[in-house]
Design a protein around this motif. Structure first.
Motif, PDB file in Angstrom:
ATOM      1  N   TYR A   1      44.270   5.764  47.491  1.00  0.00           N
ATOM      2  CA  TYR A   1      43.161   4.869  47.832  1.00  0.00           C
ATOM      3  C   TYR A   1      42.992   4.832  49.345  1.00  0.00           C
ATOM      4  CZ  TYR A   1      44.217   3.475  43.054  1.00  0.00           C
ATOM      5  OH  TYR A   1      44.468   3.497  41.698  1.00  0.00           O
ATOM      6  N   ARG A   2      41.751   5.039  49.793  1.00  0.00           N
ATOM      7  CA  ARG A   2      41.454   5.066  51.225  1.00  0.00           C
ATOM      8  C   ARG A   2      40.504   3.934  51.607  1.00  0.00           C
ATOM      9  NH1 ARG A   2      39.955  11.461  52.289  1.00  0.00           N
ATOM     10  NH2 ARG A   2      42.093  12.315  52.214  1.00  0.00           N
ATOM     11  N   PRO A   3      41.006   2.702  51.677  1.00  0.00           N
ATOM     12  CA  PRO A   3      40.125   1.592  52.036  1.00  0.00           C
ATOM     13  C   PRO A   3      39.734   1.624  53.509  1.00  0.00           C
ATOM     14  CG  PRO A   3      42.389   0.846  51.908  1.00  0.00           C
ATOM     15  CD  PRO A   3      42.380   2.268  51.413  1.00  0.00           C
ATOM     16  N   SER A   4      38.580   1.054  53.776  1.00  0.00           N
ATOM     17  CA  SER A   4      38.127   0.881  55.160  1.00  0.00           C
ATOM     18  C   SER A   4      38.738  -0.425  55.689  1.00  0.00           C
ATOM     19  CB  SER A   4      36.600   0.851  55.194  1.00  0.00           C
ATOM     20  OG  SER A   4      36.137   0.731  56.521  1.00  0.00           O
ATOM     21  N   MET A   5      38.051  -1.094  56.589  1.00  0.00           N
ATOM     22  CA  MET A   5      38.541  -2.345  57.166  1.00  0.00           C
ATOM     23  C   MET A   5      38.803  -3.363  56.055  1.00  0.00           C
ATOM     24  SD  MET A   5      39.275  -4.243  59.764  1.00  0.00           S
ATOM     25  CE  MET A   5      39.529  -6.000  60.011  1.00  0.00           C
ATOM     26  N   LEU A   6      40.049  -3.839  55.962  1.00  0.00           N
ATOM     27  CA  LEU A   6      40.425  -4.767  54.902  1.00  0.00           C
ATOM     28  C   LEU A   6      40.092  -6.208  55.280  1.00  0.00           C
ATOM     29  CD1 LEU A   6      43.891  -3.306  53.874  1.00  0.00           C
ATOM     30  CD2 LEU A   6      41.810  -3.298  52.480  1.00  0.00           C
ATOM     31  N   ILE A   7      39.527  -6.926  54.311  1.00  0.00           N
ATOM     32  CA  ILE A   7      39.194  -8.329  54.497  1.00  0.00           C
ATOM     33  C   ILE A   7      40.053  -9.169  53.552  1.00  0.00           C
ATOM     34  CG2 ILE A   7      37.355 -10.050  54.433  1.00  0.00           C
ATOM     35  CD1 ILE A   7      36.925  -7.851  56.501  1.00  0.00           C
ATOM     36  N   GLY A   8      40.586 -10.265  54.044  1.00  0.00           N
ATOM     37  CA  GLY A   8      41.394 -11.143  53.195  1.00  0.00           C
ATOM     38  C   GLY A   8      42.248 -12.059  54.050  1.00  0.00           C
ATOM     39  N   LYS A   9      42.848 -13.048  53.397  1.00  0.00           N
ATOM     40  CA  LYS A   9      43.680 -14.009  54.105  1.00  0.00           C
ATOM     41  C   LYS A   9      45.091 -13.460  54.268  1.00  0.00           C
ATOM     42  CE  LYS A   9      41.237 -18.177  52.626  1.00  0.00           C
ATOM     43  NZ  LYS A   9      41.362 -19.494  51.931  1.00  0.00           N
ATOM     44  N   ARG A  10      45.531 -13.367  55.502  1.00  0.00           N
ATOM     45  CA  ARG A  10      46.880 -12.900  55.798  1.00  0.00           C
ATOM     46  C   ARG A  10      47.786 -14.085  56.123  1.00  0.00           C
ATOM     47  NH1 ARG A  10      47.080  -7.367  56.675  1.00  0.00           N
ATOM     48  NH2 ARG A  10      45.112  -6.327  57.193  1.00  0.00           N
TER      49      ARG A  10
END
Length: 218
Positions: free
Chosen positions: A146-155
Motif C-alpha cells: 500500500y502506497r498512501p499519500s499524506m496521512l490524515i488522522g489523530k496521532r
C-alpha cells in the motif's frame, strides 16, 4: 480453522486503526501484536508479544496465521540516524516476511509510501522502494503493498509541522485530479479498512495499491 492476524506497528496511525478493525470484525478470531512494550488495551481476541525487533528470529514460532500486517515506519525527525531508520523501514519488515514465509503464512500486507522507488536519490523514497523490491523476492503467496499519500488522522504524538502540511493539503486536494489523484491526502483509517478488506479475499500474487486505489478498496 481459526484465523489469526499479526500486526507489527499497532501503535502507529494506520496500525492502531487496523487493530480496532481486526478486534471488531468477526473474520479474525485471534490477533497478535508485536510490540516493544505492551499497549494499554485488553480484548478477548488480543495477545501482545513484547519483542526485540533486532532478534525477531527468536519469536519465529509465533509468526504464524492467515495474514501479517506490517505498519512499521518512522520519520527523519524521530530517527535521524539512517542506519536505524533503514532497520525500521526495511530490515524489520523483510525479516518478518521471511519468517512468515518459512511458517506458511499466506498473506503479507505492507505499508509503503507514495513514490516508492529503489532508484531514487532521496533516502526515504529509495528505502521504501528497496523494501518493496526485496519483499517480492521472499515468495509470500499473497503480497499486498500500500502506497498512501499524506496521512490524515489523530496521532498520540505532536507533530506541529505535519499540522501545517495537513492544512496545505486541504487547499491542494481539490486541485488534484486525473493522474494526480493519487497524491491527495488520505485518512489513515481508510488505509486500514482497505488492508482489512483485501485480507479477507483469496487473491494470489503481488499487488501494489497507489493512494487513489486504496480509497477505492476501502
Amino acid at each position: 480453522m481459526s484465523n489469526k492476524a499479526i500486526i507489527a506497528g499497532s501503535s502507529g496511525l494506520i496500525g492502531s486503526n487496523l487493530l480496532d478493525i481486526l478486534l471488531r470484525e468477526a473474520f479474525y478470531d485471534e490477533v497478535l501484536i508485536l510490540v516493544r512494550k505492551e499497549l494499554p488495551i485488553q480484548h478477548p481476541k488480543l495477545t501482545q508479544l513484547v519483542v526485540d525487533f533486532d532478534q525477531l528470529e527468536r519469536y519465529s514460532s509465533a509468526i504464524t496465521g492467515h495474514a501479517i500486517f506490517c505498519c512499521l515506519g518512522t520519520t527523519r525527525h524521530k530517527t535521524p540516524d539512517r542506519t536505524v531508520y533503514r532497520k525500521i523501514d526495511h530490515d524489520y519488515p523483510l525479516m518478518l516476511a521471511q519468517l512468515a514465509h518459512k511458517n506458511g503464512v499466506e498473506q503479507y500486507h505492507l505499508v509503503s509510501s507514495i513514490g516508492a522507488n529503489a532508484a531514487s536519490s532521496t533516502f526515504y523514497i529509495k528505502t521504501k522502494g528497496e523494501i518493496e523490491a526485496d519483499m517480492q523476492l521472499v515468495g509470500i503467496p499473497s503480497l499486498h503493498i500500500y502506497r498512501p499519500s499524506m496521512l490524515i488522522g489523530k496521532r498520540t504524538e505532536r507533530r506541529p509541522e505535519e499540522k501545517i502540511v495537513t492544512g496545505l493539503f486541504k487547499i491542494i486536494d481539490p486541485l488534484l485530479f486525473g493522474g494526480l489523484k493519487k497524491y491527495k491526502s488520505i485518512l489513515a483509517a481508510t488505509v486500514a479498512v482497505a488492508m482489512y478488506n483485501q485480507s479477507i479475499q483469496t487473491n494470489k500474487g503481488s499487488f501494489i495499491y497507489e493512494s487513489d486505489k486504496i480509497k477505492e478498496l476501502s
